[in-house]
Design a protein around this motif. Structure first.
Motif, PDB file in Angstrom:
ATOM      1  N   PRO A 265       0.782  -1.222   0.042  1.00 13.40           N
ATOM      2  CA  PRO A 265      -0.112  -0.036   0.085  1.00 13.40           C
ATOM      3  C   PRO A 265       0.816   1.325   0.159  1.00 13.40           C
ATOM      4  O   PRO A 265       0.434   2.193   0.015  1.00 13.40           O
TER       5      PRO A 265
ATOM      6  N   HIS B  69      -1.543  10.430 -10.536  1.00 15.18           N
ATOM      7  CA  HIS B  69      -2.293  10.676  -8.943  1.00 15.18           C
ATOM      8  C   HIS B  69      -1.763  11.898  -8.402  1.00 15.18           C
ATOM      9  O   HIS B  69      -2.554  12.771  -7.848  1.00 15.18           O
TER      10      HIS B  69
ATOM     11  N   MET C 298      -5.010  12.785  -0.973  1.00 12.69           N
ATOM     12  CA  MET C 298      -4.081  11.757  -0.508  1.00 12.69           C
ATOM     13  C   MET C 298      -3.278  12.522   0.620  1.00 12.69           C
ATOM     14  O   MET C 298      -3.240  13.560   0.882  1.00 12.69           O
TER      15      MET C 298
ATOM     16  N   ARG D 101      -0.804   4.712  -1.086  1.00  8.15           N
ATOM     17  CA  ARG D 101      -1.378   4.780  -2.346  1.00  8.15           C
ATOM     18  C   ARG D 101      -2.637   5.027  -2.175  1.00  8.15           C
ATOM     19  O   ARG D 101      -3.521   4.782  -1.304  1.00  8.15           O
ATOM     20  N   PRO D 102      -3.368   6.033  -3.104  1.00 11.42           N
ATOM     21  CA  PRO D 102      -4.813   6.267  -3.281  1.00 11.42           C
ATOM     22  C   PRO D 102      -5.537   5.300  -3.989  1.00 11.42           C
ATOM     23  O   PRO D 102      -6.690   5.442  -4.255  1.00 11.42           O
ATOM     24  N   ALA D 103      -4.916   4.371  -4.698  1.00 14.78           N
ATOM     25  CA  ALA D 103      -5.295   3.522  -5.653  1.00 14.78           C
ATOM     26  C   ALA D 103      -4.366   2.376  -5.995  1.00 14.78           C
ATOM     27  O   ALA D 103      -3.286   2.657  -5.802  1.00 14.78           O
ATOM     28  N   LEU D 104      -4.857   1.075  -6.583  1.00 13.22           N
ATOM     29  CA  LEU D 104      -4.232   0.112  -6.680  1.00 13.22           C
ATOM     30  C   LEU D 104      -3.810  -0.014  -8.172  1.00 13.22           C
ATOM     31  O   LEU D 104      -2.699  -0.613  -8.547  1.00 13.22           O
TER      32      LEU D 104
ATOM     33  N   MET E 230      -5.534   1.098   0.652  1.00 10.88           N
ATOM     34  CA  MET E 230      -5.263   1.964  -0.080  1.00 10.88           C
ATOM     35  C   MET E 230      -5.821   3.292   0.975  1.00 10.88           C
ATOM     36  O   MET E 230      -6.412   3.043   1.992  1.00 10.88           O
ATOM     37  N   TYR E 231      -5.216   4.414   0.861  1.00  5.15           N
ATOM     38  CA  TYR E 231      -5.557   5.463   1.752  1.00  5.15           C
ATOM     39  C   TYR E 231      -6.175   6.851   1.220  1.00  5.15           C
ATOM     40  O   TYR E 231      -5.767   7.226   0.136  1.00  5.15           O
ATOM     41  N   ARG E 232      -7.083   7.576   1.778  1.00  6.85           N
ATOM     42  CA  ARG E 232      -7.511   8.467   1.455  1.00  6.85           C
ATOM     43  C   ARG E 232      -7.547   9.455   2.621  1.00  6.85           C
ATOM     44  O   ARG E 232      -7.812   9.316   3.737  1.00  6.85           O
TER      45      ARG E 232
ATOM     46  N   SER F 158     -15.293  -1.076  -1.345  1.00  6.30           N
ATOM     47  CA  SER F 158     -14.420  -1.392  -0.119  1.00  6.30           C
ATOM     48  C   SER F 158     -15.119  -2.440   0.716  1.00  6.30           C
ATOM     49  O   SER F 158     -16.272  -2.365   1.027  1.00  6.30           O
TER      50      SER F 158
END
Ligand SMILES: [Zn+2]
Length: 409
Positions: free
Chosen positions: A63, A75, A83, A98-101, A129-131, A285
């Protein structure tokens, strides 16, 4: 209806010990407790198996990645506001959550030369992933900062996109039926004013046309401005207990990332061609999915992903051996089972129903003596005593068929 009377996944999550949000860990960073984790694990296994049968190949990727990876993907240029800020290890070594894979999956495709024979190449992962959501919008599982996404990227030749999107929509319907998701509607999300997008108009027009074709015969609304920065998408919408709409499943077309990562395959005629990247999630998710499932089922999940599927209730201490034997056999049959022997039988039956355990197996002296058991369902129905093997077969059949009913059809 008062707010406090509403079905709220946060209240049920606490009562059923599914998850906890601790301010010490941080807002939007819930912790899944054993019961919630058991249900989630069952759902993850199901989705993975559904995907595997549909030709997906699963990968693992971290991640966290170098800043350059997310500059390359676009991104950091288009999505940085959502992010977490980069983490600096040294002057030329910066990492981002990461905000996406997609960037990692583009590298999976690019890991070696690819032939047209491998397409569509379907790369799937249930990944983190993270926001950087603002703390004011966070709540329970529905809006979180650490996200576990059911994700996949299907790399196709252009002429394969229509059939691929149609097949993804079929998988979405199948998964939603098994989970008890009742979608509020389909949406075609396209470009709108005031947003930044990559790619040229011809690409966008072509992608939109492909998605409209895939939606032929489906009722949908058009949402200008809700496209991803790299392409239009089909979103499957859900509505929560407070009437708020959000996206669960999605199918997105992307001509841009294959360019940015210089992805190519060797076609039948030997020419080097770019694949189209289809981003898709069947169930979104795990966090948003469970926020929804807890509310729509009022905590009473279908038996196949109930945290505990069978509570074994000996009437008194004389049946302890028969109860332990029944529990062992249920476990051996793959069921999640608990023995509850403390307190009055009435209180234990009520507690099993309160915890939304689909089946309680009551073992009295007479049942123990002739190898039988009385099943009580969490909705109050009860069955005449059955041989233990028949009772376990009944529960096993319901679980295996992934029905929302508690008795075989
Ligand atoms: Zn993606």
């Amino acid at each position: 209806m008062r707010e406090s009377d509403m079905i709220d996944h946060r209240r049920l999550g606490r009562e059923l010990e599914l998850f906890v949000s601790d301010p010490l860990a941080g807002a939007g960073l819930p912790i899944w407790l054993p019961a919630g984790a058991a249900a989630r694990h069952a759902v993850e296994e199901y989705v993975r198996e559904l995907e595997r049968r549909a030709g997906y190949q699963h990968v693992y990727s971290p991640p966290l990645g170098k800043r350059e990876l997310f500059e390359r993907s676009g991104h950091l240029g288009y999505f940085a506001d959502d992010m977490f800020p980069p983490m600096r290890l040294s002057a030329d070594d910066e990492f981002v959550l990461r905000p996406a894979l997609c960037p990692h999956h583009a590298l999976v495709f690019g890991a070696r030369g690819r032939s047209y024979r491998e397409l569509p190449l379907r790369v799937a992962e249930l990944g983190g992933m993270y926001r950087a959501e603002r703390s004011g919008v966070l709540g329970g599982l529905s809006r979180v900062r650490a996200i576990s996404l059911n994700d996949a990227h299907n790399f196709c030749a252009l002429e394969q996109v229509g059939a691929e999107v149609a097949e993804i929509l079929r998988l979405i319907r199948e998964a939603h039926a098994a989970l008890g998701v009742r979608p509020a509607g389909f949406r075609l999300s396209v470009r709108g004013p005031g947003q930044r997008y990559v790619g040229d108009d011809a690409q966008w027009a072509r992608a939109e046309e492909l998605l409209r074709d895939a939606l032929a015969g489906v009722e949908y609304e058009v949402a200008p401005g809700d496209a991803a920065f790299y392409g239009p998408k089909i979103d499957v919408q859900i509505v929560d207990g407070r009437g708020r709409e959000s996206t669960l499943a999605t199918v997105q077309l992307d001509f841009d990332k294959p360019e940015r990562f210089d992805l190519a395959y060797t076609d039948r005629d030997g020419a080097r061609r770019r694949p189209v990247m289809v981003h898709r999630s069947l169930v979104g998710s795990m966090e948003r999915l469970f926020a929804y499932l807890i509310e729509v089922h009022e905590g009473a999940f279908p038996a196949w992903y109930a945290p505990v599927q069978l509570a074994v209730l000996p009437v008194d201490a004389g049946q302890a051996g028969a109860a332990a034997d029944l529990a062992r056999r249920a476990e051996a049959a793959g069921l999640r089972v608990e023995i509850d022997a403390a307190g009055s039988l009435g209180a234990r039956i009520r507690d099993a129903a309160r915890r939304r355990i689909p089946y309680a197996a009551v073992v009295g002296a007479r049942e123990a003596a002739d190898g039988r058991v009385s099943l009580r369902l969490r909705d109050g129905r009860s069955l005449d005593p059955l041989p233990v093997a028949d009772a376990l077969a009944l529960v096993g059949d319901v679980v295996a068929s992934r029905t929302g009913q508690l008795l075989p059809g």
